[in-house]
Motif scaffolding. Structure first.
Motif, PDB file in Angstrom:
ATOM      1  N   PRO A 112      58.988  70.408  51.458  1.00 34.14           N
ATOM      2  CA  PRO A 112      59.686  69.910  52.655  1.00 34.14           C
ATOM      3  C   PRO A 112      59.921  71.000  53.707  1.00 34.14           C
ATOM      4  O   PRO A 112      59.886  70.728  54.908  1.00 34.14           O
ATOM      5  N   ILE A 113      60.119  72.221  53.259  1.00 34.79           N
ATOM      6  CA  ILE A 113      60.297  73.337  54.200  1.00 34.79           C
ATOM      7  C   ILE A 113      59.004  73.580  54.956  1.00 34.79           C
ATOM      8  O   ILE A 113      58.994  73.727  56.183  1.00 34.79           O
ATOM      9  N   ASP A 114      57.883  73.619  54.233  1.00 32.40           N
ATOM     10  CA  ASP A 114      56.574  73.817  54.880  1.00 32.40           C
ATOM     11  C   ASP A 114      56.272  72.699  55.861  1.00 32.40           C
ATOM     12  O   ASP A 114      55.761  72.940  56.958  1.00 32.40           O
ATOM     13  N   LYS A 115      56.600  71.474  55.480  1.00 29.29           N
ATOM     14  CA  LYS A 115      56.355  70.334  56.369  1.00 29.29           C
ATOM     15  C   LYS A 115      57.189  70.466  57.640  1.00 29.29           C
ATOM     16  O   LYS A 115      56.710  70.198  58.740  1.00 29.29           O
ATOM     17  N   LYS A 116      58.431  70.903  57.490  1.00 31.36           N
ATOM     18  CA  LYS A 116      59.329  71.063  58.639  1.00 31.36           C
ATOM     19  C   LYS A 116      58.843  72.180  59.575  1.00 31.36           C
ATOM     20  O   LYS A 116      58.840  72.019  60.789  1.00 31.36           O
ATOM     21  N   ILE A 117      58.377  73.282  59.011  1.00 23.81           N
ATOM     22  CA  ILE A 117      58.007  74.447  59.817  1.00 23.81           C
ATOM     23  C   ILE A 117      56.570  74.370  60.321  1.00 23.81           C
ATOM     24  O   ILE A 117      56.296  74.657  61.481  1.00 23.81           O
ATOM     25  N   VAL A 118      55.654  73.964  59.457  1.00 21.64           N
ATOM     26  CA  VAL A 118      54.227  73.959  59.810  1.00 21.64           C
ATOM     27  C   VAL A 118      53.776  72.599  60.325  1.00 21.64           C
ATOM     28  O   VAL A 118      52.976  72.512  61.242  1.00 21.64           O
ATOM     29  N   GLY A 119      54.282  71.556  59.688  1.00 16.40           N
ATOM     30  CA  GLY A 119      53.876  70.215  60.083  1.00 16.40           C
ATOM     31  C   GLY A 119      53.211  69.473  58.948  1.00 16.40           C
ATOM     32  O   GLY A 119      53.408  69.776  57.776  1.00 16.40           O
ATOM     33  N   SER A 120      52.386  68.521  59.312  1.00 19.34           N
ATOM     34  CA  SER A 120      51.724  67.638  58.350  1.00 19.34           C
ATOM     35  C   SER A 120      50.808  68.419  57.411  1.00 19.34           C
ATOM     36  O   SER A 120      50.495  69.592  57.632  1.00 19.34           O
ATOM     37  N   ALA A 121      50.338  67.727  56.386  1.00 17.22           N
ATOM     38  CA  ALA A 121      49.394  68.325  55.440  1.00 17.22           C
ATOM     39  C   ALA A 121      48.136  68.783  56.173  1.00 17.22           C
ATOM     40  O   ALA A 121      47.568  69.835  55.862  1.00 17.22           O
ATOM     41  N   GLU A 122      47.707  68.028  57.161  1.00 10.62           N
ATOM     42  CA  GLU A 122      46.514  68.405  57.945  1.00 10.62           C
ATOM     43  C   GLU A 122      46.779  69.687  58.729  1.00 10.62           C
ATOM     44  O   GLU A 122      45.920  70.582  58.780  1.00 10.62           O
ATOM     45  N   ALA A 123      47.931  69.809  59.345  1.00  9.00           N
ATOM     46  CA  ALA A 123      48.287  71.032  60.082  1.00  9.00           C
ATOM     47  C   ALA A 123      48.347  72.229  59.130  1.00  9.00           C
ATOM     48  O   ALA A 123      47.922  73.340  59.481  1.00  9.00           O
ATOM     49  N   GLN A 124      48.841  71.995  57.927  1.00  8.25           N
ATOM     50  CA  GLN A 124      48.902  73.068  56.933  1.00  8.25           C
ATOM     51  C   GLN A 124      47.499  73.500  56.514  1.00  8.25           C
ATOM     52  O   GLN A 124      47.227  74.689  56.373  1.00  8.25           O
ATOM     53  N   ARG A 125      46.605  72.546  56.348  1.00 10.58           N
ATOM     54  CA  ARG A 125      45.206  72.870  55.999  1.00 10.58           C
ATOM     55  C   ARG A 125      44.535  73.653  57.127  1.00 10.58           C
ATOM     56  O   ARG A 125      43.807  74.621  56.874  1.00 10.58           O
ATOM     57  N   GLY A 127      45.941  75.596  59.274  1.00  6.75           N
ATOM     58  CA  GLY A 127      46.492  76.950  59.233  1.00  6.75           C
ATOM     59  C   GLY A 127      45.872  77.777  58.127  1.00  6.75           C
ATOM     60  O   GLY A 127      45.564  78.956  58.304  1.00  6.75           O
ATOM     61  N   ALA A 128      45.655  77.153  56.969  1.00  4.19           N
ATOM     62  CA  ALA A 128      45.035  77.851  55.845  1.00  4.19           C
ATOM     63  C   ALA A 128      43.612  78.275  56.191  1.00  4.19           C
ATOM     64  O   ALA A 128      43.185  79.390  55.873  1.00  4.19           O
ATOM     65  N   VAL A 129      42.876  77.402  56.868  1.00  2.00           N
ATOM     66  CA  VAL A 129      41.500  77.728  57.281  1.00  2.00           C
ATOM     67  C   VAL A 129      41.517  78.886  58.280  1.00  2.00           C
ATOM     68  O   VAL A 129      40.707  79.817  58.185  1.00  2.00           O
ATOM     69  N   GLN A 136      41.635  87.473  52.644  1.00  2.00           N
ATOM     70  CA  GLN A 136      41.184  86.862  51.405  1.00  2.00           C
ATOM     71  C   GLN A 136      42.288  87.078  50.373  1.00  2.00           C
ATOM     72  O   GLN A 136      42.822  88.184  50.260  1.00  2.00           O
ATOM     73  N   ILE A 137      42.620  86.031  49.615  1.00  2.00           N
ATOM     74  CA  ILE A 137      43.588  86.167  48.529  1.00  2.00           C
ATOM     75  C   ILE A 137      42.853  86.768  47.334  1.00  2.00           C
ATOM     76  O   ILE A 137      41.877  86.205  46.846  1.00  2.00           O
ATOM     77  N   MET A 138      43.322  87.911  46.870  1.00  2.00           N
ATOM     78  CA  MET A 138      42.683  88.607  45.756  1.00  2.00           C
ATOM     79  C   MET A 138      43.225  88.143  44.407  1.00  2.00           C
ATOM     80  O   MET A 138      42.576  88.322  43.386  1.00  2.00           O
TER      81      MET A 138
END
Length: 149
Positions: A112-125, A127-129, A136-138
């Motif tokens: 819920p915190i991520d949704k509030k700050i970043v937005g929808s699941a699509e917006a989060q994806r 951002g990840a891209v 790169q995550i090692m």
């Protein structure tokens, strides 16, 4: 006479039970267990460290500050350093929780915190891209802090 023997037996039994519980409650470990750290090892692409840190300032900092405010995490830290070889990380992202039990349902608390700050699941994806372009995550680690006795 029987009453005295019963009292003595009860006292001996109580003493044995209390000494047994003391022995069971003590550990021979040379340390005391402390909080648990969730650690992410990040390798930024050449010349992109500052760009990645700017991204972290917008999302990672805000998310962790809110999680800290809500008591979900105790603290968070970012460590920056030189990679020791081309396969090494140069940034550590660390989140501190009280104990292993605090990990139960952690995603349900943080989503819920991520949704509030970043937005929808699509917006989060998205951002990840975008972050994949600069880092790169090692790997990830779960480590417990200990205090030596």
């Amino acid at each position: 006479m029987k009453t005295i023997k019963r009292i003595q037996l009860a006292a001996i039994a109580a003493l044995m039970l209390s000494s047994t519980s003391l022995c069971l409650g003590q550990s021979d470990a040379p340390y005391t267990e402390g909080p648990v750290w969730l650690i992410t090892m990040v390798q930024t692409k050449a010349g992109m460290s500052d760009d990645y840190l700017k991204m972290l300032a917008k999302i990672y900092k805000l998310s962790n500050e809110e999680a800290k405010k809500q008591g979900i995490i105790m603290d968070y830290k970012i460590l920056v350093g030189d990679a020791s070889n081309p396969q090494d990380f140069d940034i550590l992202l660390m989140q501190e929780v009280q104990n292993m039990a605090a990990l139960d349902g952690l995603r349900d608390k943080l989503d819920p915190i991520d949704k509030k700050i970043v937005g929808s699941a699509e917006a989060q994806r998205q951002g990840a891209v975008k972050r994949m372009e600069v880092r790169q995550i090692m790997g990830n680690k779960l480590m417990r802090e200990v205090t030596l006795k």
